[in-house]
Scaffold this active site. Sequence first.
Site, PDB file in Angstrom:
ATOM      1  N   CYS A   1     -62.747 -68.322 -89.504  1.00  0.00           N
ATOM      2  CA  CYS A   1     -63.664 -68.210 -88.374  1.00  0.00           C
ATOM      3  C   CYS A   1     -65.088 -68.409 -88.890  1.00  0.00           C
ATOM      4  O   CYS A   1     -65.459 -67.810 -89.901  1.00  0.00           O
ATOM      5  CB  CYS A   1     -63.536 -66.826 -87.722  1.00  0.00           C
ATOM      6  SG  CYS A   1     -64.611 -66.604 -86.306  1.00  0.00           S
ATOM      7  N   LEU A   2     -65.837 -69.247 -88.201  1.00  0.00           N
ATOM      8  CA  LEU A   2     -67.205 -69.518 -88.636  1.00  0.00           C
ATOM      9  C   LEU A   2     -68.078 -68.274 -88.515  1.00  0.00           C
ATOM     10  O   LEU A   2     -69.119 -68.186 -89.159  1.00  0.00           O
ATOM     11  CB  LEU A   2     -67.790 -70.687 -87.826  1.00  0.00           C
ATOM     12  CG  LEU A   2     -67.006 -72.012 -87.980  1.00  0.00           C
ATOM     13  CD1 LEU A   2     -67.550 -73.071 -87.033  1.00  0.00           C
ATOM     14  CD2 LEU A   2     -67.040 -72.508 -89.419  1.00  0.00           C
TER      15      LEU A   2
ATOM     16  N   HIS B   1     -57.350 -68.453 -80.487  1.00  0.00           N
ATOM     17  CA  HIS B   1     -58.411 -67.874 -81.332  1.00  0.00           C
ATOM     18  C   HIS B   1     -59.756 -67.937 -80.588  1.00  0.00           C
ATOM     19  O   HIS B   1     -60.498 -66.952 -80.536  1.00  0.00           O
ATOM     20  CB  HIS B   1     -58.473 -68.654 -82.655  1.00  0.00           C
ATOM     21  CG  HIS B   1     -59.598 -68.281 -83.572  1.00  0.00           C
ATOM     22  ND1 HIS B   1     -59.407 -67.681 -84.791  1.00  0.00           N
ATOM     23  CD2 HIS B   1     -60.944 -68.437 -83.456  1.00  0.00           C
ATOM     24  CE1 HIS B   1     -60.578 -67.472 -85.378  1.00  0.00           C
ATOM     25  NE2 HIS B   1     -61.534 -67.931 -84.579  1.00  0.00           N
ATOM     26  N   GLU B   2     -60.044 -69.109 -80.000  1.00  0.00           N
ATOM     27  CA  GLU B   2     -61.333 -69.279 -79.301  1.00  0.00           C
ATOM     28  C   GLU B   2     -61.369 -68.446 -78.019  1.00  0.00           C
ATOM     29  O   GLU B   2     -62.414 -67.882 -77.668  1.00  0.00           O
ATOM     30  CB  GLU B   2     -61.600 -70.760 -78.990  1.00  0.00           C
ATOM     31  CG  GLU B   2     -61.645 -71.686 -80.201  1.00  0.00           C
ATOM     32  CD  GLU B   2     -62.584 -71.226 -81.299  1.00  0.00           C
ATOM     33  OE1 GLU B   2     -63.562 -70.519 -81.003  1.00  0.00           O
ATOM     34  OE2 GLU B   2     -62.316 -71.541 -82.465  1.00  0.00           O
TER      35      GLU B   2
ATOM     36  N   HIS C   1     -62.434 -65.015 -78.670  1.00  0.00           N
ATOM     37  CA  HIS C   1     -63.897 -64.868 -78.779  1.00  0.00           C
ATOM     38  C   HIS C   1     -64.502 -64.532 -77.418  1.00  0.00           C
ATOM     39  O   HIS C   1     -65.454 -63.763 -77.325  1.00  0.00           O
ATOM     40  CB  HIS C   1     -64.545 -66.151 -79.299  1.00  0.00           C
ATOM     41  CG  HIS C   1     -64.527 -66.295 -80.794  1.00  0.00           C
ATOM     42  ND1 HIS C   1     -65.147 -65.399 -81.633  1.00  0.00           N
ATOM     43  CD2 HIS C   1     -63.981 -67.240 -81.604  1.00  0.00           C
ATOM     44  CE1 HIS C   1     -64.984 -65.790 -82.894  1.00  0.00           C
ATOM     45  NE2 HIS C   1     -64.276 -66.901 -82.905  1.00  0.00           N
TER      46      HIS C   1
ATOM     47  N   GLY D   1     -63.203 -75.490 -84.173  1.00  0.00           N
ATOM     48  CA  GLY D   1     -63.379 -74.906 -82.845  1.00  0.00           C
ATOM     49  C   GLY D   1     -64.636 -74.058 -82.817  1.00  0.00           C
ATOM     50  O   GLY D   1     -65.179 -73.695 -83.868  1.00  0.00           O
TER      51      GLY D   1
ATOM     52  N   GLN E   1     -70.408 -67.525 -80.017  1.00  0.00           N
ATOM     53  CA  GLN E   1     -70.725 -67.628 -81.448  1.00  0.00           C
ATOM     54  C   GLN E   1     -72.128 -68.208 -81.683  1.00  0.00           C
ATOM     55  O   GLN E   1     -72.691 -68.043 -82.758  1.00  0.00           O
ATOM     56  CB  GLN E   1     -69.678 -68.483 -82.182  1.00  0.00           C
ATOM     57  CG  GLN E   1     -68.300 -67.843 -82.217  1.00  0.00           C
ATOM     58  CD  GLN E   1     -67.284 -68.721 -82.916  1.00  0.00           C
ATOM     59  OE1 GLN E   1     -66.685 -69.588 -82.303  1.00  0.00           O
ATOM     60  NE2 GLN E   1     -67.125 -68.525 -84.215  1.00  0.00           N
TER      61      GLN E   1
END
Length: 175
Positions: free
Chosen positions: A95-96, A137-138, A141, A46, A51
Amino acid sequence: MTIRKILTEPDRFLRQKSTNVEEVDSKIRSLMDDMLETMYDAPGIGLAAIQVGVPKRVIVIDLSRRDDEKKNPLHFVNPEIITNSDNNAAYEEGCLSVPGQFAEINRPDRCKIKYLDYNGNKKFLDAEGLLATCIQHEMDHLEGILFIDYLSNLKKSMIVKKLSKQKKTLERIVV
Ligand code: K1U
Ligand code: ZN
């Protein structure tokens, strides 16, 4: 399509609240194409636009993991939670933007959302399991929230310190 740079914690930009997209036009579609390419390259399942430094309410997800599995990209513009289930499920999240760190996070195990798709059409989705976790989660963000915010202050500050050190070391190597 372009692979964009993924911002990593600590970075004030990641804490910004993203704003709604006015129209799903070619610029937004191109952003979503770049985000998917960036996510596949990372690799991840994702990615939120913030990000890659764009504070717009745009998310991409693809849960197909193996290289031989058919890709299944999902695009979400202006996603909104309609309902969350009362039952929680714990998933090991990564998480990236928080590289190399993983933790079990409790979230509602199902969620119903409305959003605009790649073509700007209004859609509804009932999600469960990993998809529900990834959507939440996204969507966090988009509010400037990272999964480490759900950890104890001690665990969170240890992770932020570690990432901060790693960043400084990398900066010294690059310069
Ligand atoms: O940075 C992100 O928001 C992406 C993140 C999404 C996510 C993962 C797990 C639970 C909730 C949300 C990631 O993709 S982290 C990397 C990852 O999970 C993964 C990487 C390679 C193969 C499979 C998974
Ligand atoms: Zn993330």
